[in-house]
Every structure is written in C-alpha cells, then in structure tokens.
Design a protein around this motif. Structure first.
Motif, PDB file in Angstrom:
ATOM      1  N   UNK A   1       0.812  -1.220   0.000  1.00  0.00           N
ATOM      2  CA  UNK A   1       0.000   0.000   0.000  1.00  0.00           C
ATOM      3  C   UNK A   1       0.851   1.279   0.000  1.00  0.00           C
ATOM      4  N   UNK A   2       2.085   1.171   0.504  1.00  0.00           N
ATOM      5  CA  UNK A   2       2.918   2.366   0.600  1.00  0.00           C
ATOM      6  C   UNK A   2       3.632   2.742  -0.692  1.00  0.00           C
ATOM      7  N   UNK A   3       3.725   1.816  -1.662  1.00  0.00           N
ATOM      8  CA  UNK A   3       4.449   2.161  -2.906  1.00  0.00           C
ATOM      9  C   UNK A   3       3.687   1.671  -4.132  1.00  0.00           C
ATOM     10  N   UNK A   4       2.434   2.094  -4.223  1.00  0.00           N
ATOM     11  CA  UNK A   4       1.570   1.595  -5.294  1.00  0.00           C
ATOM     12  C   UNK A   4       2.118   1.937  -6.681  1.00  0.00           C
ATOM     13  N   UNK A   5       2.525   3.194  -6.874  1.00  0.00           N
ATOM     14  CA  UNK A   5       2.974   3.589  -8.219  1.00  0.00           C
ATOM     15  C   UNK A   5       4.172   2.751  -8.658  1.00  0.00           C
ATOM     16  N   UNK A   6       5.164   2.655  -7.775  1.00  0.00           N
ATOM     17  CA  UNK A   6       6.375   1.932  -8.130  1.00  0.00           C
ATOM     18  C   UNK A   6       6.089   0.462  -8.447  1.00  0.00           C
ATOM     19  N   UNK A   7       5.168  -0.146  -7.680  1.00  0.00           N
ATOM     20  CA  UNK A   7       4.878  -1.572  -7.852  1.00  0.00           C
ATOM     21  C   UNK A   7       3.944  -1.837  -9.036  1.00  0.00           C
ATOM     22  N   UNK A   8       3.329  -0.777  -9.583  1.00  0.00           N
ATOM     23  CA  UNK A   8       2.289  -0.977 -10.612  1.00  0.00           C
ATOM     24  C   UNK A   8       2.806  -0.789 -12.027  1.00  0.00           C
ATOM     25  N   UNK A   9       4.101  -0.475 -12.192  1.00  0.00           N
ATOM     26  CA  UNK A   9       4.570  -0.076 -13.527  1.00  0.00           C
ATOM     27  C   UNK A   9       4.327  -1.152 -14.596  1.00  0.00           C
ATOM     28  N   UNK A  10       4.635  -2.410 -14.240  1.00  0.00           N
ATOM     29  CA  UNK A  10       4.455  -3.492 -15.225  1.00  0.00           C
ATOM     30  C   UNK A  10       2.967  -3.687 -15.514  1.00  0.00           C
ATOM     31  N   UNK A  11       2.168  -3.680 -14.442  1.00  0.00           N
ATOM     32  CA  UNK A  11       0.717  -3.867 -14.589  1.00  0.00           C
ATOM     33  C   UNK A  11       0.118  -2.772 -15.469  1.00  0.00           C
ATOM     34  N   UNK A  12       0.502  -1.513 -15.202  1.00  0.00           N
ATOM     35  CA  UNK A  12      -0.025  -0.405 -16.018  1.00  0.00           C
ATOM     36  C   UNK A  12       0.446  -0.515 -17.471  1.00  0.00           C
ATOM     37  N   UNK A  13       1.676  -0.940 -17.655  1.00  0.00           N
ATOM     38  CA  UNK A  13       2.187  -1.140 -19.017  1.00  0.00           C
ATOM     39  C   UNK A  13       1.351  -2.183 -19.765  1.00  0.00           C
ATOM     40  N   UNK A  14       1.032  -3.272 -19.071  1.00  0.00           N
ATOM     41  CA  UNK A  14       0.196  -4.306 -19.690  1.00  0.00           C
ATOM     42  C   UNK A  14      -1.197  -3.769 -20.013  1.00  0.00           C
ATOM     43  N   UNK A  15      -1.759  -2.973 -19.080  1.00  0.00           N
ATOM     44  CA  UNK A  15      -3.062  -2.337 -19.339  1.00  0.00           C
ATOM     45  C   UNK A  15      -2.996  -1.516 -20.632  1.00  0.00           C
ATOM     46  N   UNK A  16      -1.969  -0.683 -20.755  1.00  0.00           N
ATOM     47  CA  UNK A  16      -1.847   0.199 -21.921  1.00  0.00           C
ATOM     48  C   UNK A  16      -1.834  -0.620 -23.211  1.00  0.00           C
ATOM     49  N   UNK A  17      -1.062  -1.704 -23.219  1.00  0.00           N
ATOM     50  CA  UNK A  17      -0.966  -2.532 -24.432  1.00  0.00           C
ATOM     51  C   UNK A  17      -2.286  -3.224 -24.764  1.00  0.00           C
ATOM     52  N   UNK A  18      -2.947  -3.725 -23.725  1.00  0.00           N
ATOM     53  CA  UNK A  18      -4.190  -4.448 -24.006  1.00  0.00           C
ATOM     54  C   UNK A  18      -5.247  -3.484 -24.537  1.00  0.00           C
ATOM     55  N   UNK A  19      -5.352  -2.285 -23.918  1.00  0.00           N
ATOM     56  CA  UNK A  19      -6.309  -1.304 -24.454  1.00  0.00           C
ATOM     57  C   UNK A  19      -5.931  -0.918 -25.883  1.00  0.00           C
ATOM     58  N   UNK A  20      -4.647  -0.818 -26.159  1.00  0.00           N
ATOM     59  CA  UNK A  20      -4.202  -0.494 -27.526  1.00  0.00           C
ATOM     60  C   UNK A  20      -4.676  -1.576 -28.500  1.00  0.00           C
ATOM     61  N   UNK A  21      -4.509  -2.840 -28.120  1.00  0.00           N
ATOM     62  CA  UNK A  21      -4.948  -3.930 -28.997  1.00  0.00           C
ATOM     63  C   UNK A  21      -6.465  -3.964 -29.147  1.00  0.00           C
ATOM     64  N   UNK A  22      -7.179  -3.446 -28.143  1.00  0.00           N
ATOM     65  CA  UNK A  22      -8.640  -3.406 -28.230  1.00  0.00           C
ATOM     66  C   UNK A  22      -9.096  -2.136 -28.953  1.00  0.00           C
ATOM     67  N   UNK A  23      -8.137  -1.368 -29.448  1.00  0.00           N
ATOM     68  CA  UNK A  23      -8.385  -0.097 -30.137  1.00  0.00           C
ATOM     69  C   UNK A  23      -9.071   0.925 -29.229  1.00  0.00           C
ATOM     70  N   UNK A  24      -8.812   0.820 -27.942  1.00  0.00           N
ATOM     71  CA  UNK A  24      -9.341   1.813 -26.996  1.00  0.00           C
ATOM     72  C   UNK A  24      -8.180   2.748 -26.653  1.00  0.00           C
ATOM     73  N   UNK A  25      -7.873   3.632 -27.628  1.00  0.00           N
ATOM     74  CA  UNK A  25      -6.617   4.393 -27.559  1.00  0.00           C
ATOM     75  C   UNK A  25      -6.571   5.406 -26.421  1.00  0.00           C
ATOM     76  N   UNK A  26      -7.752   5.997 -26.082  1.00  0.00           N
ATOM     77  CA  UNK A  26      -7.753   6.977 -24.984  1.00  0.00           C
ATOM     78  C   UNK A  26      -7.294   6.316 -23.680  1.00  0.00           C
ATOM     79  N   UNK A  27      -7.898   5.139 -23.411  1.00  0.00           N
ATOM     80  CA  UNK A  27      -7.555   4.441 -22.169  1.00  0.00           C
ATOM     81  C   UNK A  27      -6.092   4.003 -22.182  1.00  0.00           C
ATOM     82  N   UNK A  28      -5.633   3.562 -23.349  1.00  0.00           N
ATOM     83  CA  UNK A  28      -4.223   3.151 -23.467  1.00  0.00           C
ATOM     84  C   UNK A  28      -3.328   4.343 -23.103  1.00  0.00           C
ATOM     85  N   UNK A  29      -3.666   5.510 -23.645  1.00  0.00           N
ATOM     86  CA  UNK A  29      -2.872   6.718 -23.399  1.00  0.00           C
ATOM     87  C   UNK A  29      -2.865   7.084 -21.909  1.00  0.00           C
TER      88      UNK A  29
END
Length: 479
Positions: free
Chosen positions: A84-112
C-alpha cells in the motif's frame, strides 16, 4: 486520429512489461502455461502480482482481452494489499500491460491514460538514456516471466537477475531467480549443449539462495538435485527430507522431490509423491510426464526379471501411455514426451501407433534442430531394437547427423550409426550408402583422410551419386 496512434505506439514500445519482453507464443503451449500459472497462484500467494500479470498476457495471446483485463484488476488488488505504501512503483508493469491491451482493443484513450500514469511515475525513478525504466523489481519480474517461456529464454533470464542483483545483492527473491536460471541453463547445456562447453556451476548460487531464504523449498529441492548429480546423494537427500517437513503439500516442491527419488532408483516412493502432487494440481504436465517416466522405468525393470509378470507389465504400459498422451495433448511443444509416448507404445508392441507418433512430431513446422536430432536418435533405436531393421536405423541416425547443429542428440546419432556400421562391415556386408555414411561420420569426427577414402570407395560402387561427389570435392578443397 492516426498521428496519435503512431505516437502512442512509440510510447508503448518504451514501456517495461510483458508486451515488450519478446515472449513468443511459438515457444509455449498456452493452455499448459495457463494451468501452471493458475496452480502457482493457488499455492504461492506472495507472487500473485507477478502471476496475474503473466496470466493477463497469456489471456491476451489466447485472444481473450476482457479476461486479460480482469487479471490485471486482480494484480492491482494484490498491489494494494501487499504494497500500500508504494503503489505507483509496484504498478509499472501492470499499467504497461493495461496500456498494451487497451491499444490492442483499439481503446486508444484508455491506453494513453495508462502510458501517462507510467510516464508520470517514472519521472522520479532511475532510467536509461532511452527512457526505459531500470528498477531491480522490474528486472526480476522480467526474469521470472522469461523462465516461464522455456529454454530459449534462460540465458536472458539469468542476465535479468544479474541486473537486479547489482542494486540489491542480498535480495532473497533475486538470488532465487538467479539460482533457478543457472540451474536450468546447466540442465539445458547437459542435454543440448556442445561438447566441451565451459559450464559455470550453479551450486554456489543455489546454496546462497537457500541461506537467504530457508523457507523456499523449491530452491532447496534444486540444490538437492544438483548435489545428487555431483554424486553427493546423502547430502542432497538431507535437504529433500528437511523440505518435506517444511512443505509436505506444496506441489511445485513435490515434483522435484519425486524426481530426486526416481533418479535414486526409488521408483515407488517417487510414484507415491507424484500421485499426491497430482491430487493437488491435476493439470500439471510436468507431473504427468514424471509419472509416465516412472512407469516406463518399472516396465523395463520387470521385463528384465526371470519370470515377467505379464499382467502387471500390461497395466503399467497402459498407465505410461495414458500419462504421456496427456502430456502431449496439453503441451504439444513438449517434444521429448513424443519419444516417450512412442517408446511406451513400442513396449506394448503397438508398433503402428509408435510409428505414427514419430512421424507426426518429425513433421512439425516448429521443431528445434536439437530436439529433432534427439527424436531421430530415438526413432533409429525404435527401428533397430523393435522393428529389427538395421537399414532403417542407420538411415534415421544419419538424418540426425545431417542436421548441422552440434548437440547431444547428434553425438548419440553419430555413436549409434558408427557402432551399427562397424558391425555390418565386420560381417563383410555394407554397400555404397553405408560407406558414404561412414565417410560423413569420419568427416564430423575431423578425420578428413579417412572420410576421403570412404567417399572414394562409395563413388567407385555408385558412380552417379552426386551427394558423395560434392562431399568429396568439398573435403579436398578444405585440406
């Protein structure tokens, strides 16, 4: 608009996540990988974040992006719970995966949105000149992901853990990853490596990992297997026994413990452990394969006794076939298991089925050279010992030899072909093909003069053979 799509793609490629780590689908069987990760989630809670990220990538490869998003949500929940104390640092890979999956779903705003979340968090973090993030946990997560994708990735995995250890040399998780990568690399080079390759031993790395985390029974079991390989069996067994006390119901450990007892010749004990592990994780390909090997070993043992108990042998053959079939159905890329299945059919005198298994796997588009050489070796043995055809045996050993890669399988083909040819010549038999094959073997052994003599003899017997003429002229040029 296209412009934003292109610039989005550029930003996506800068992210550190499963989509940028070149994890290729052709090297794995997705269903079996999914089962492995789900089993791991069930039994190893502390790595859930990593496992859910991996699972989301597997779901994406299986064309279910909605499911992939659900797994990323679970990764996020685990991050909030455990860090809970370092959410941003621990989430980088997860957020990166989110961005790619939204990109593949052509949901570019969310990817951005997710690209921006990563970029904003990274402003305060160490990175390379190219803007790629350099964090030890991310190197480690990449290392563990690479290990999941099989032997073509082990070298890269080792490098990732080395990078992670540079900043945190005493981190138990990074040390465990490094030791596992070293152990796997060593196993692969014993099986597929070139002759006389310099091998760095994984023994020290495993010992250090066990010292740093005595609770990690998986690494403890690998240390035991390593010691067993060095003929220090009793020392190894002490670790296995200690680990059995610590985690009697942990399937990932149990499979290695069973492997230890199988290698020690205590097959019944291995079977008992494997059955227990299979109840805990019924879909594990590894467990089915190990059980099949145990049954195969018992069949060979019983066939060598004076009065073979026929019914028991038949029963074991059925079991071995069942388990090996399960393996190749669930994981078609488990290439050596095809040879195991074919051998089980052959032991049951079901020769047509054995033949079919060999033919099917040899026709695979994506079959690495060293695996192919090993299958040719086993197919040659099948022809020699079961079908009693020296001619075909020599033919298939030679097929393995003709593949250029220098590997263990190729060396075994070479030795087997050489032995058979020498026996043939002793009996005064041997035609142009046999002499030509011996020429090929001499050439591979670096005996150029002998090779030339063989090719000259073969050409005298078969003057129109272009293969021998080409081989001969190449040899003469190389001297």
């Amino acid at each position: 608009s296209t412009i934003s799509k292109n610039s989005l793609k550029t930003s996506l490629l800068q992210l550190e996540c499963h989509f940028t780590w070149t994890l290729l689908e052709q090297h794995v069987s997705l269903d079996s990988l999914e089962d492995t990760v789900l089993d791991h989630i069930k039994f190893v809670v502390e790595y859930n974040i990593r496992d859910y990220n991996m699972l989301s990538y597997v779901c994406h490869l299986k064309k279910s992006n909605e499911e992939a998003l659900r797994n990323l949500k679970k990764a996020e929940e685990a991050i909030q719970k455990y860090h809970p104390g370092e959410i941003a640092r621990r989430s980088l890979v997860t957020w990166g995966n989110y961005a790619w999956i939204y990109y593949h779903m052509e949901r570019y705003e969310e990817a951005q949105t997710y690209v921006s979340k990563v970029e904003n968090s990274c402003k305060n973090l160490p990175s390379t000149a190219h803007g790629k993030i350099q964090l030890p946990d991310i190197y480690a997560e990449q290392g563990w992901a690479l290990l999941r994708f099989g032997r073509h990735y082990f070298e890269r995995a080792k490098n990732c853990f080395e990078n992670a250890l540079k900043s945190e040399p005493d981190n138990p998780d990074f040390n465990a990853g490094y030791a596992v990568a070293m152990y796997r690399l060593e196993t692969v080079s014993e099986r597929y490596g070139e002759e006389g390759e310099e091998k760095e031993s994984c023994l020290e790395a495993l010992k250090r990992a066990v010292e740093l985390n005595p609770k990690d029974t998986t690494v403890m079991a690998l240390l035991a297997l390593k010691l067993q390989g060095l003929q220090r069996v009793n020392e190894g067994e002490r670790y296995i026994e200690e680990a059995l006390q610590k985690t009697p119901d942990f399937p990932v450990f149990l499979r290695y413990a069973a492997n230890f007892y199988r290698r020690k010749g205590e097959t019944d004990k291995a079977v008992e452990i494997l059955k227990k592990a299979l109840e805990l994780t019924p879909k594990s390909v590894f467990l089915h394969h190990q059980l099949g090997l145990c049954y195969k070993f018992k069949i060979l043992e019983l066939k060598n006794t004076r009065y073979t108990p026929q019914e028991e042998v038949e029963n074991l053959i059925q079991l071995a076939i069942f388990h090996f079939k399960t393996v190749i159905d669930k994981k078609p890329t488990f290439f050596s298991a095809h040879s195991d299945l074919a051998q089980a059919y052959a032991l049951g005198k079901r020769y047509e089925e054995a033949e079919e298994v060999f033919q099917e796997v040899l026709q695979r588009n994506y079959l690495p050279c060293d695996d192919k050489q090993e299958i040719y070796f086993n197919y040659g043995n099948f022809q020699h010992f079961h079908m009693k055809s020296e001619l075909k045996a020599i033919k298939y050993y030679t097929e393995g030899l003709k593949i250029e890669k220098n590997s263990y399988g190729r060396r075994r083909c070479k030795e087997a072909a050489e032995t058979l040819l020498k026996q043939k010549f002793k009996r005064g038999l041997g035609d142009a093909t046999d002499i030509g094959t011996l020429g090929l073997i001499h050439n591979l052994n670096g005996k150029k003069q002998e090779a030339i003599e063989c090719y000259e003899k073969a050409i005298a017997l078969d003057p129109n053979n272009e293969e021998y003429q080409n081989a001969l002229s190449e040899l003469k040029l190389s001297i």
